[in-house]
Design an enzyme around this catalytic site. Structure first.
Site, mmCIF file in Angstrom:
data_model
loop_
_atom_site.group_PDB
_atom_site.id
_atom_site.type_symbol
_atom_site.label_atom_id
_atom_site.label_comp_id
_atom_site.label_asym_id
_atom_site.label_seq_id
_atom_site.Cartn_x
_atom_site.Cartn_y
_atom_site.Cartn_z
ATOM 1 N N ASP A 1 -4.230 -1.997 -3.981
ATOM 2 C CA ASP A 1 -3.000 -1.237 -3.789
ATOM 3 C C ASP A 1 -3.342 0.059 -3.060
ATOM 4 O OD1 ASP A 1 -0.010 -1.170 -4.815
ATOM 5 O OD2 ASP A 1 -0.793 0.878 -4.981
ATOM 6 N N GLU B 1 2.762 -2.227 -0.320
ATOM 7 C CA GLU B 1 1.395 -1.777 -0.017
ATOM 8 C C GLU B 1 0.350 -2.512 -0.849
ATOM 9 O OE1 GLU B 1 3.112 1.280 -2.989
ATOM 10 O OE2 GLU B 1 3.823 -0.110 -1.456
#
Length: 435
Positions: A300, A344
């Protein structure tokens, strides 16, 4: 599928040879008459033998030395006949004229049967046998030829000359079909591909075969043998049908490629070019089912919302593409699956890889990201970091549990300050944490 012993014996009593093949074209059983007709199979054929191997032995005993280089072509054509045969055909083997039939079984297998016919002599052709056939040639709309026992043309009709573009007055009688087709291809021969086709066609009565001519033209030939060694060939132009068939095959291939491209698009992330969440879920399900080491890496991007808010979505998208390129560049195994799961977040399925190796790979990803010239995306962008969670074990594994544990490790990395790697063990193993 397996014929009973009683039926085998009954076919023996009728003088009919039989051999059974399953849906995978492997031998299942045969009777005594089959071995009389094909003595080369005595003590050699076995249950489970591929039909292609049987044909290879068959042709090794039939082909002349100069024909052996084409044996694979003969075998391939024989397998195609086996798969598609609907009508009987005839041929001579060990001096016996045999009629071969094939019946498809409900389970997809086939029973091949051979019946012995009266043997015809191949002595010199008597004039009283040839003349009536020659008289009939002008009334045949297709091309037609009569060949003698030496495979030389005894007579041909005008339609035959037109099909092969033979000038009026050019010699035909006394030439073989090989010689005539070689003349057609003069200077542009396709490596004699027709030779094996004609050689096979001379052996089997009633089996159509194709010959290509220059200018993308195709003829279909059918042979019939008669008393005295005569062969009667019909030649039909199938160019239009052949071209339509080729166009259909090309269209089917184009459709297959288009469907494959659509399937690829459906499983590809449009921004990064990586696999998308759909492909990730399917790939993980496939990997966890295998008895192999397996690691799952979840990544992430740290403070990505801040990057978007401060520098704009175009810079944010450029960051995601750069991270995707770095991650894909560090993941070497062909069995790995790199995906952008959404936003993301990235996921990497590492089939065949243990946690220790996956951890080294995660370290390499962080190092590569630290060396990226982020300022080229925006002058004020000094760096981008990621948090990584890892989990793995020895398959088969529970995919849901593996994914949950890797996510848990990722959240631990976030809580512990970001820009770090955490490893979560599956139940029963100690939790290992690495920075």
């Amino acid at each position: 599928m397996k014929l009973s012993r009683y039926l085998h014996d009954s076919l023996d009593a009728l003088g009919i040879g039989a051999c059974e093949y399953d849906a995978d074209m492997r031998a299942v059983g045969w009777n005594s008459t089959f071995l009389q007709f094909f003595p080369e199979d005595e003590g050699v054929i076995y249950v489970g033998e591929p039909y292609g191997d049987n044909l290879l032995r068959f042709y090794h005993g039939r082909l002349a030395p100069e024909e052996l280089p084409d044996i694979e072509r003969h075998v391939a054509e024989g397998v195609a006949r086996h798969e598609n045969q609907t009508q009987p055909f005839e041929f001579i083997h060990h001096g016996r004229r045999l009629r071969a039939s094939s019946l498809r079984a409900p389970d997809g297998g086939r029973v091949r049967m051979w019946q012995r016919l009266d043997v015809e002599s191949h002595a010199e052709t008597a004039p009283e046998l040839v003349l009536p056939l020659i008289d009939a040639l002008p009334f045949i709309p297709d091309g037609a030829t009569i060949l003698d026992a030496r495979e030389s043309v005894l007579a041909a009709n005008d339609a035959f000359r037109r099909l092969y573009d033979l000038p009026r007055g050019s010699p035909v009688v006394g030439r073989t079909l090989n010689e005539i087709i070689a003349w057609c291809w003069r200077g542009a021969s396709p490596a004699g591909a027709w030779r094996a086709a004609i050689s096979n066609g001379l052996r089997y009565d009633g089996v159509p075969f194709e010959v290509e001519l220059p200018g993308q033209r195709w003829l279909r030939l059918i042979a019939r043998h008669s008393t005295g060694g005569l062969s009667f060939f019909t030649h039909a132009d199938i160019t239009v049908a052949k071209r339509q068939q080729m166009e259909l095959l090309e269209a089917q291939e184009a459709l297959r490629r288009a469907n494959a491209a659509l399937a690829e698009l459906a499983e590809t992330d449009g921004l990064t070019g990586l696999a998308n969440r759909r492909r990730f879920v399917a790939g993980l399900a496939e990997a966890v089912a295998l008895p192999q080491p397996l690691s799952l890496m979840m990544i992430d991007v740290d403070h990505f919302k801040t990057i978007n808010d401060r520098f704009g979505h175009l810079v944010g998208d450029a960051c995601l593409r750069a991270i995707a390129e770095v991650v894909a560049g560090q993941v070497r195994p062909a069995s790995a699956l790199v995906a952008r799961i959404g936003g993301e977040e990235f996921g990497i399925v590492l089939g065949g890889m243990r946690l220790e190796t996956a951890h080294d790979m995660a370290i390499a990803i962080r190092r590569s990201l630290a060396l990226m010239p982020w300022h080229t995306l925006h002058a004020d962008l000094s760096g981008v970091t990621v948090s990584i969670g890892l989990c793995g074990g020895e398959g088969p594994l529970d995919g849901t549990n593996l994914h949950a544990r890797a996510d848990e490790a990722l959240y631990v990395a976030k809580r512990n300050g970001r820009d770090r790697i955490e490893i979560s063990s599956l139940p029963g193993a100690p939790l290992c944490i690495a920075g």
